[in-house]
Write an enzyme that holds these catalytic residues in place. Sequence first.
Site, mmCIF file in Angstrom:
data_model
loop_
_atom_site.group_PDB
_atom_site.id
_atom_site.type_symbol
_atom_site.label_atom_id
_atom_site.label_comp_id
_atom_site.label_asym_id
_atom_site.label_seq_id
_atom_site.Cartn_x
_atom_site.Cartn_y
_atom_site.Cartn_z
ATOM 1 N N MET A 166 22.948 -18.106 30.464
ATOM 2 C CA MET A 166 22.932 -16.681 30.771
ATOM 3 C C MET A 166 21.738 -16.030 30.061
ATOM 4 O O MET A 166 21.732 -14.819 29.826
ATOM 5 C CB MET A 166 24.248 -16.034 30.351
ATOM 6 C CG MET A 166 25.434 -16.626 31.123
ATOM 7 S SD MET A 166 26.846 -15.520 31.264
ATOM 8 C CE MET A 166 27.256 -15.273 29.563
ATOM 9 N N GLY A 167 20.761 -16.847 29.698
ATOM 10 C CA GLY A 167 19.559 -16.310 29.059
ATOM 11 C C GLY A 167 19.768 -16.008 27.597
ATOM 12 O O GLY A 167 20.691 -16.542 26.974
ATOM 13 N N HIS A 187 20.351 -23.555 23.180
ATOM 14 C CA HIS A 187 19.919 -23.818 24.563
ATOM 15 C C HIS A 187 18.741 -24.790 24.572
ATOM 16 O O HIS A 187 18.653 -25.670 25.425
ATOM 17 C CB HIS A 187 19.452 -22.523 25.248
ATOM 18 C CG HIS A 187 20.504 -21.474 25.381
ATOM 19 N ND1 HIS A 187 20.481 -20.298 24.680
ATOM 20 C CD2 HIS A 187 21.621 -21.423 26.148
ATOM 21 C CE1 HIS A 187 21.515 -19.557 25.002
ATOM 22 N NE2 HIS A 187 22.233 -20.211 25.907
ATOM 23 N N GLN A 231 32.274 -13.528 35.507
ATOM 24 C CA GLN A 231 32.986 -14.174 34.406
ATOM 25 C C GLN A 231 33.249 -13.218 33.238
ATOM 26 O O GLN A 231 33.736 -13.626 32.199
ATOM 27 C CB GLN A 231 32.255 -15.435 33.927
ATOM 28 C CG GLN A 231 30.946 -15.209 33.192
ATOM 29 C CD GLN A 231 30.233 -16.513 32.870
ATOM 30 O OE1 GLN A 231 29.715 -17.187 33.751
ATOM 31 N NE2 GLN A 231 30.208 -16.888 31.604
ATOM 32 N N GLN A 249 35.191 -24.539 28.079
ATOM 33 C CA GLN A 249 34.391 -24.479 29.309
ATOM 34 C C GLN A 249 33.952 -25.878 29.739
ATOM 35 O O GLN A 249 34.067 -26.265 30.905
ATOM 36 C CB GLN A 249 33.177 -23.577 29.061
ATOM 37 C CG GLN A 249 32.090 -23.670 30.113
ATOM 38 C CD GLN A 249 30.981 -22.661 29.882
ATOM 39 O OE1 GLN A 249 31.151 -21.486 30.143
ATOM 40 N NE2 GLN A 249 29.831 -23.101 29.407
ATOM 41 N N SER A 256 24.718 -18.658 18.853
ATOM 42 C CA SER A 256 25.305 -18.017 20.032
ATOM 43 C C SER A 256 24.477 -16.786 20.352
ATOM 44 O O SER A 256 23.981 -16.114 19.435
ATOM 45 C CB SER A 256 26.744 -17.578 19.704
ATOM 46 O OG SER A 256 27.170 -16.583 20.609
HETATM 47 O O1 PAF Z 1 27.933 -21.024 28.977
HETATM 48 C C1 PAF Z 1 27.337 -20.147 29.631
HETATM 49 O O2 PAF Z 1 26.309 -19.602 29.226
HETATM 50 C C2 PAF Z 1 27.913 -19.703 30.975
HETATM 51 O O3 PAF Z 1 29.305 -19.681 30.953
HETATM 52 C C3 PAF Z 1 27.409 -20.535 32.163
HETATM 53 C C4 PAF Z 1 27.845 -21.981 32.057
HETATM 54 C C5 PAF Z 1 25.894 -20.459 32.222
HETATM 55 C C6 PAF Z 1 27.961 -19.976 33.478
HETATM 56 O O4 PAF Z 1 27.571 -18.661 33.679
#
Ligand code: PAF
Length: 284
Positions: free
Chosen positions: A29-30, A36, A60, A159, A191
């Site tokens: 989500m950037g 990341h 979401q 997730q 995060s």
């Molecule tokens: O973990 C995340 O950043 C989000 O839940 C994802 C997997 C990109 C889905 O929008």
Amino acid sequence: MLIHTIEEVREQIKNWKKQGLSIGLVPTMGALHDGHLSLIKKSVEKCDKTVVSVFVNPIQFGPSEDFDKYPRTLEADEKLCSDAGVDIIFAPSPKEMYGEGHLLSNDFLTYVIPPFFYVNKLCGKSRVGHFDGVCTVVNKLFNIVQPDFAFFGEKDRQQLIILKKMVKDLNIPVTIIPCPIVREESGLALSSRNKYLDENSKKDALALNKILFNIKLCYDKGITDVRALSETAYSFLNSNHSLEYLEFRDKDTLEDKEKADDDTIVFIAVKVGGVRLIDNIALG
Ligand code: PAF
């Protein structure tokens, strides 16, 4: 290469597939950080081509959650991605993904609903509908990018477990690669939401990893009683903390554990100065 439309991504993917190249997808989500970047690095190493999606997925987020204020830093994300050797940054608009709106029109009506047993606990308990939104958007991204491998962090372990189940149940031809949590030197799990923490809360946020590492230490010393292990948490909490859950669950099925064992994951969620943070640790 920054791409905003599904059609352009598909065109590029078609070319790569024709050449027999393997494709890695890192869905995000950037507001990219070193967590990341560790997923991106793995994908660049493993796959011929890497696609990073940057999309703050409206479906979401609950109505009282942080969709509007979620950090959006596309320019910085683009720079980090190109330095890391990413081939495509796919940054669609909500309209590109959901048409005129998932709530307001008939443009988007079909959801992927993960099994109740996996979502009626941990984060799913307070974030009703959250994992429907995650599974739906990840499924869409899989269909758009058709990756051979997709990389997800263990920080969002519920997730990850739910997405693995979705891929297995729906026979989606992608291999999910789990990637370890990246922590600051202090132990705080990285995060995008850490950006919301003020200086005091940032110190208090260390309670999450202290609790988890202390539980692991006690487990390594031979304590397996879940209640006894849970009780060790309270000395790390103060009035700036609001504990949402501390739970011991199976690493694949999310079943409750009465006795901790090597298949146990300890999950924690705490609001620190109003900011909701999550973390987890594997005991095995
Ligand atoms: O973990 C995340 O950043 C989000 O839940 C994802 C997997 C990109 C889905 O929008």
